[in-house]
Design a protein around this motif. Structure first.
Motif, PDB file in Angstrom:
ATOM      1  N   UNK A  27       0.857  -1.191   0.000  1.00 28.93           N
ATOM      2  CA  UNK A  27       0.000   0.000   0.000  1.00 28.93           C
ATOM      3  C   UNK A  27       0.889   1.234   0.000  1.00 28.93           C
ATOM      4  N   UNK A  28       0.342   2.328  -0.496  1.00 29.30           N
ATOM      5  CA  UNK A  28       1.054   3.602  -0.464  1.00 29.30           C
ATOM      6  C   UNK A  28       1.683   3.988  -1.795  1.00 29.30           C
ATOM      7  N   UNK A  56      -0.149   3.626  -4.904  1.00 29.89           N
ATOM      8  CA  UNK A  56      -1.203   3.642  -5.926  1.00 29.89           C
ATOM      9  C   UNK A  56      -1.165   4.911  -6.772  1.00 29.89           C
ATOM     10  N   UNK A  68     -14.129  -8.445   1.359  1.00 30.43           N
ATOM     11  CA  UNK A  68     -12.864  -9.168   1.221  1.00 30.43           C
ATOM     12  C   UNK A  68     -13.067 -10.664   1.451  1.00 30.43           C
ATOM     13  N   UNK A  95     -22.172  -1.388   4.587  1.00 30.93           N
ATOM     14  CA  UNK A  95     -20.722  -1.166   4.532  1.00 30.93           C
ATOM     15  C   UNK A  95     -20.087  -1.415   5.905  1.00 30.93           C
ATOM     16  N   UNK A 135     -17.026  -3.931   6.867  1.00 34.10           N
ATOM     17  CA  UNK A 135     -15.761  -3.453   7.452  1.00 34.10           C
ATOM     18  C   UNK A 135     -15.473  -4.160   8.769  1.00 34.10           C
ATOM     19  N   UNK A 165     -12.295  -6.493   9.781  1.00 33.78           N
ATOM     20  CA  UNK A 165     -11.389  -6.152  10.881  1.00 33.78           C
ATOM     21  C   UNK A 165     -11.289  -7.302  11.882  1.00 33.78           C
ATOM     22  N   UNK A 222     -12.412   0.941   1.984  1.00 29.38           N
ATOM     23  CA  UNK A 222     -11.570   1.897   2.719  1.00 29.38           C
ATOM     24  C   UNK A 222     -11.219   3.136   1.898  1.00 29.38           C
ATOM     25  N   UNK A 223     -12.151   3.558   1.037  1.00 33.42           N
ATOM     26  CA  UNK A 223     -11.896   4.786   0.289  1.00 33.42           C
ATOM     27  C   UNK A 223     -13.187   5.514  -0.043  1.00 33.42           C
ATOM     28  N   UNK A 280      -4.113   7.086   4.221  1.00 31.89           N
ATOM     29  CA  UNK A 280      -3.196   6.096   3.650  1.00 31.89           C
ATOM     30  C   UNK A 280      -2.587   6.610   2.348  1.00 31.89           C
ATOM     31  N   UNK A 281      -3.439   6.882   1.370  1.00 27.25           N
ATOM     32  CA  UNK A 281      -2.937   7.404   0.103  1.00 27.25           C
ATOM     33  C   UNK A 281      -4.102   7.951  -0.700  1.00 27.25           C
ATOM     34  N   UNK A 320      -7.857   7.073   0.299  1.00 28.82           N
ATOM     35  CA  UNK A 320      -7.846   5.804   1.036  1.00 28.82           C
ATOM     36  C   UNK A 320      -7.477   6.097   2.484  1.00 28.82           C
ATOM     37  N   UNK A 321      -8.195   5.475   3.421  1.00 30.91           N
ATOM     38  CA  UNK A 321      -7.966   5.745   4.837  1.00 30.91           C
ATOM     39  C   UNK A 321      -7.958   4.431   5.607  1.00 30.91           C
ATOM     40  N   UNK A 375      -9.365   2.004   8.029  1.00 31.12           N
ATOM     41  CA  UNK A 375     -10.638   1.710   8.712  1.00 31.12           C
ATOM     42  C   UNK A 375     -10.416   1.091  10.091  1.00 31.12           C
ATOM     43  N   UNK A 430     -15.934   5.375   8.481  1.00 31.51           N
ATOM     44  CA  UNK A 430     -16.267   6.008   7.203  1.00 31.51           C
ATOM     45  C   UNK A 430     -17.107   7.256   7.454  1.00 31.51           C
TER      46      UNK A 430
END
Lengths: 310, 231
Positions: free
Chosen positions: A25-26, A28, A269, A291, A295, A299, B17-18, B51-52, B63-64, B66, B71
């Motif tokens: 990540x980071x 994109x 996911x 949502x 999430x 998690x 997450x965005x 995040x980005x 993007x953050x 979670x 959110x």
């Protein structure tokens, strides 16, 4: 410093066998995507059962035709698909820690159930890092699939727990049954009405032959966007894009960072992991979820595997 | 609600997450500068939850994490921030990246057919493509691939209906009114008009960023080879 030892030599690489971890990540905004194990569920259970750190690198073996010879004794586990896994031509268990000896021949022949097997070795494989992750992305030029005569190395400097665990039966998925994809649908889409979404949820669809680590296409054409004209925008894991002719495309780990088709919703996911074990013609249905629930489930799963770090 | 009636800017959920923000109906350099300015402010406000982000044309995706922020709160923070900013900032990132291109049918597989379609000479195409200063409207699809716009209207050409299985790294292409350079060997649907000898892969020192400007200049065969081009 990381210590490593040669652990396998590749006799047959298989259709597509690549090293994967949790992905990167980071990057994109530079066009470098996430990558990572496409079946997060099988990948995490593998490291957990073996007592590895949850970020250890596994070998993701797609479809089969893969054969490795052990160069040393160690402990391993395969999780995910059962690709008629055998050791020295004897059927061997999936989802169980196994001790192997030097010269043993490990073979993943062809799918019995599922599409992708994860091979984890004690301490994880030792491979090259690209932008903070050891996940291979061939399209992006970040590493290659394994090839004949490659020597695969094991990381022997990781601190791994001595605890070996057994897989609770109820967490071994059935990859054959119709898959329910838990999906959050956008409530204020400019491209789809709530009636479109309702229709979309009532249809049974099947996986088209266009399915790989980047994306899974479904058929038949499900719902046409009101308007397909839009500027390109960010893509993300789990997003469902709909082409102008109505074909749904679910974005997987190697998806491009930018895409230009309207989106209708997001697949969880957990559901993506299960989708990655399915192939052409298998059925899927969509189930609407909130949502927040999606999430929280994600998690909870993540927490379970990271709490084990000492 | 149709796209036309939509009030800008507006925020939508994008992925688990965005969130995505649309700033205007159409993209232009001013909007890009505005997006970059807001991106920085959101990054500061979200602090460690950030995040980005991916900025592209008229939109920005954030993007953050979670694990640390809901959110609901991200949406609240962003909406408040957007309502506070009224002026469109014009603080454009003036970095100009110059790219040499060998425009020739040896490497520009579609150069001749475009010339014929448009009833232009090859020199006219080179002139029209290399005179304009292009804006980077987005970076992505593949590492360091920059979406550049906007082409001289005469040059706008649709993608191939059937993409080529592979074009060499450095290939310069056209798709509708955008132009771009394939940073690595890649399947390609864009119309190829030339090739740069520069390495633009993720290993290159040249890293495109949304908001940069790009200028192409024409080089001949000899210069192409001297700069490392391969024929």
């Amino acid at each position: 410093m990381s210590l490593k030892q040669a652990i396998f030599e590749v006799i047959k690489p298989g259709f597509l066998s690549t090293f994967q971890d949790n992905g990167r990540i980071g990057y994109a905004s530079k066009g470098i995507g996430r990558s990572g194990a496409i079946d997060d569920h099988a990948y995490h259970w593998g490291n957990y059962l073996l007592g590895n750190h949850p970020t250890c690198v596994s070998l993701e073996i797609s479809i089969g035709q893969c054969e490795l010879i052990a160069l040393a004794s160690t402990q391993i586990i395969t999780t995910g698909a059962d690709l008629n896994f055998s050791i020295n031509d004897k059927i061997a268990p999936v989802w169980s820690v196994i001790s192997i000896n030097k010269s043993d021949i490990l073979r993943w022949h062809k799918p019995k159930t599922g599409m992708r097997a994860y091979l984890c070795v004690l301490g994880g494989f030792m491979t090259k890092t690209y932008f903070g992750s050891r996940s291979i992305n061939i399209r992006e030029g970040l590493g290659e699939a394994i090839v004949v005569a490659n020597t695969l190395s094991q990381n022997i400097s990781n601190n791994f727990s001595k605890i070996k665990r057994f897989m609770p039966r109820q967490f071994i998925p059935d990859y054959q049954k119709t898959l329910t994809l838990e999906t959050y649908f956008y409530f204020n889409s400019l491209h789809f009405t709530q009636d479109n979404i309702k229709d979309f949820c009532t249809q049974i669809q099947s996986i088209s032959s266009k399915n790989d680590r980047s994306a899974y296409q479904l058929e038949p054409q499900a719902v046409k966007p009101k308007n397909s004209k839009m500027y390109s925008e960010a893509n993300a894991l789990g997003v469902i894009q709909i082409t102008p002719n109505g074909t749904p495309i679910i974005m997987m780990n190697d998806c491009p960072t930018i895409g230009g088709y309207p989106k209708i919703g997001i697949v969880s996911k957990q559901s993506l992991s299960q989708l990655s074990q399915r192939s052409t013609k298998q059925s899927v249905v969509f189930k609407r979820v909130e949502l927040k629930k999606m999430q929280e489930d994600g998690l909870k799963f993540k927490d379970f595997f990271t709490q084990t770090i000492d | 609600m149709s796209i036309k009636d939509q009030l800008y800017p507006y925020v939508n959920i994008h992925s688990e997450n965005s969130v995505i923000i649309y700033f205007a109906q159409d993209a232009n350099p001013k909007i890009l500068a505005h997006i970059d300015c807001i991106r920085q402010q959101i990054q500061t406000k979200l602090a460690s939850h950030y995040i980005e982000s991916i900025a592209c044309y008229n939109n920005l995706t954030i993007f953050y994490n979670i694990q640390t922020i809901s959110t609901k709160n991200v949406l609240k923070i962003i909406k408040r921030l957007l309502s506070e900013i009224s002026d469109i900032t014009t603080n454009i990132n003036h970095k100009i990246i110059k790219i040499p291109v060998y425009y020739h049918q040896d490497v520009g597989l579609d150069l001749l057919s475009i010339a014929q379609q448009k009833n232009l000479s090859i020199e006219q195409i080179i002139d029209k493509h290399s005179t304009k200063l292009y804006q980077v409207y987005g970076v992505g699809f593949t590492p360091n691939f920059a979406y550049l716009g906007t082409l001289d209207a005469v040059l706008c050409t649709p993608r191939h209906t059937q993409p080529r299985a592979s074009v060499p790294a450095g290939s310069v292409g056209i798709a509708d009114c955008q132009t771009g350079i394939y940073p690595s060997n890649s399947p390609a649907g864009w119309q190829i008009i030339g090739q740069t000898p520069l390495d633009l892969s993720f290993k290159s020192d040249i890293k495109f960023q949304t908001g940069n400007e790009v200028k192409f200049y024409s080089i001949d065969r000899e210069e192409f080879l001297t700069l490392g081009g391969i024929l």
